[in-house]
Design a protein around this motif. Structure first.
Motif, PDB file in Angstrom:
ATOM      1  N   ASN A  99     126.401  -0.414  54.925  1.00 35.03           N
ATOM      2  CA  ASN A  99     125.735   0.605  54.115  1.00 35.03           C
ATOM      3  C   ASN A  99     125.340   0.125  52.729  1.00 35.03           C
ATOM      4  OD1 ASN A  99     126.078   2.533  56.183  1.00 35.03           O
ATOM      5  ND2 ASN A  99     128.165   2.928  55.514  1.00 35.03           N
ATOM      6  N   ASN A 100     125.670  -1.124  52.416  1.00 35.50           N
ATOM      7  CA  ASN A 100     125.361  -1.623  51.079  1.00 35.50           C
ATOM      8  C   ASN A 100     124.958  -3.088  51.142  1.00 35.50           C
ATOM      9  OD1 ASN A 100     125.019  -1.786  48.342  1.00 35.50           O
ATOM     10  ND2 ASN A 100     127.124  -1.274  47.797  1.00 35.50           N
ATOM     11  N   GLN A 101     123.873  -3.352  51.851  1.00 38.16           N
ATOM     12  CA  GLN A 101     123.365  -4.710  51.948  1.00 38.16           C
ATOM     13  C   GLN A 101     122.896  -5.185  50.568  1.00 38.16           C
ATOM     14  OE1 GLN A 101     122.980  -6.842  54.957  1.00 38.16           O
ATOM     15  NE2 GLN A 101     124.650  -5.419  55.354  1.00 38.16           N
ATOM     16  N   ILE A 111     123.875   0.655  67.239  1.00 39.89           N
ATOM     17  CA  ILE A 111     122.596   0.456  67.919  1.00 39.89           C
ATOM     18  C   ILE A 111     121.498   0.165  66.904  1.00 39.89           C
ATOM     19  CG2 ILE A 111     123.235   1.892  69.888  1.00 39.89           C
ATOM     20  CD1 ILE A 111     121.520   4.130  68.620  1.00 39.89           C
ATOM     21  N   ARG A 112     121.875  -0.025  65.645  1.00 38.47           N
ATOM     22  CA  ARG A 112     120.880  -0.227  64.584  1.00 38.47           C
ATOM     23  C   ARG A 112     121.017  -1.560  63.861  1.00 38.47           C
ATOM     24  NH1 ARG A 112     118.193   4.450  63.907  1.00 38.47           N
ATOM     25  NH2 ARG A 112     119.197   6.383  64.582  1.00 38.47           N
ATOM     26  N   ARG A 113     122.075  -2.311  64.149  1.00 42.59           N
ATOM     27  CA  ARG A 113     122.279  -3.566  63.431  1.00 42.59           C
ATOM     28  C   ARG A 113     123.234  -4.445  64.221  1.00 42.59           C
ATOM     29  NH1 ARG A 113     127.272  -3.173  61.062  1.00 42.59           N
ATOM     30  NH2 ARG A 113     126.837  -4.908  59.693  1.00 42.59           N
TER      31      ARG A 113
END
Length: 330
Positions: free
Chosen positions: A88-90, A129-131
């Protein structure tokens, strides 16, 4: 508290008044990641560090700590800063290392710490399913003075896969390992890994960092956590200093004391694994008739063996024997 010549201060590293200027040779740490982890004096304690600060407050806090690290560091000091990005904090890792630069440290290199690769090592699958799952973290290499620091990369080197390179690039069978470290946790179950702490790193990480800096005698970890850095310091006969405001004291003591018995696993190169498999296959071809399967575990292991031989392209009677054996026991 003194534990095996390692000095632990149960206070904040924002002010390291116990340490004089210019006395630390290596700083190794992994700061809080600001992800809401539980950094407290016990598992059920409400007393602990707020690991969900506003980003500005979090970065300012770290910059104050890095400034203190810079003050106590010698002119030849090296700083290994471990941190990873969250789902959540790339990009938070890059912001963190910039706070170290703002505190005076000079950025040299980004080392990649791989925790798991092709099934070897450990990470927690997210099922997203998103990363993709995170299986590596940064180890930023920084220094106080670019002209005065030194590394001895061959002190943590690996052997040549092609032995003809011996003499071409050096007199020994040893080469720089490169800036990708594959360091596994010693255990692979969550509670055993954590040992009562939400975010430790394995002793192999500080062990490699310390060995790579020649003539370094004093080690500092401003976010001591479980005490792993000082465990490596003790193992290598160095003088270590650590700060932990919310300590789990028994955990720290046990970790440091256990460090005396640490010994890194010898490196086996991937090409050498392949050569070994091929040679072992040729050695057992005379004993094909003795192969049998009596348990489900054996069936699965022989199945893995067959798949590995096929993927390596090894043409051997053993392949046919295993294929037939697995069909009979399917």
């Amino acid at each position: 508290m003194i534990i095996d010549d390692q000095c632990v201060y149960f206070s904040s590293s924002e002010r390291m008044n116990e340490l004089s200027n210019n006395i630390i040779d290596i700083v190794i740490t992994s700061p809080p990641y600001n992800r809401g982890k539980n950094y407290s004096v016990s598992v059920n304690s409400e007393e602990g560090y707020n690991d969900a600060l506003p980003e500005k407050d979090y970065l300012n806090f770290l910059e104050r700590v890095w400034g203190e690290c810079y003050r106590v560091a010698s002119e030849s000091a090296v700083f290994f800063l471990n941190i990873g990005d969250s789902a959540n904090n790339q990009g938070i890792s890059e912001k963190v290392v910039k706070t170290a630069v703002s505190a005076g440290w000079k950025r040299i290199q980004d080392i990649v710490w791989i925790k798991s690769i092709y099934g070897r090592g450990h990470y927690t699958p997210s099922g997203s399913i998103r990363r993709f799952n995170n299986v590596w973290e940064h180890i930023y290499l920084l220094v106080k003075n670019k002209r005065k620091y030194r590394l001895n990369t061959k002190a943590v080197g690996i052997p040549y896969a092609d032995k003809s390179n011996i003499g071409r690039y050096g007199d020994t069978d040893l080469r720089d390992p490169g800036n990708v470290f594959h360091i596994e946790y010693e255990k692979t179950t969550g509670n055993t890994i954590k040992k009562g702490h939400d975010a430790p790193f394995p002793i192999g990480l500080p062990y490699i960092c310390i060995k790579a800096v020649p003539k370094a005698n004093t080690i500092l970890d401003p976010f001591l956590g479980t005490g792993t850095t000082l465990a490596a310091s003790s193992c290598l006969g160095k003088k270590g200093f650590g700060y932990e405001l919310y300590p789990r004291k028994d955990l720290i003591i046990n970790t440091i004391q256990a460090g005396k018995n640490y010994s890194p696993k010898p490196v086996v190169l991937i090409p050498h694994y392949e050569i070994t498999i091929k040679n072992l296959v040729s050695l057992i071809e005379d004993s094909l008739s003795k192969i049998s399967i009596t348990t489900k575990k054996e069936f699965l292991e022989y199945k893995i063996t067959l798949e590995s031989l096929e993927k390596l392209g090894i043409d051997s009677p053993l392949v046919g024997t295993l294929t037939q054996l697995l069909k009979q026991n399917n």
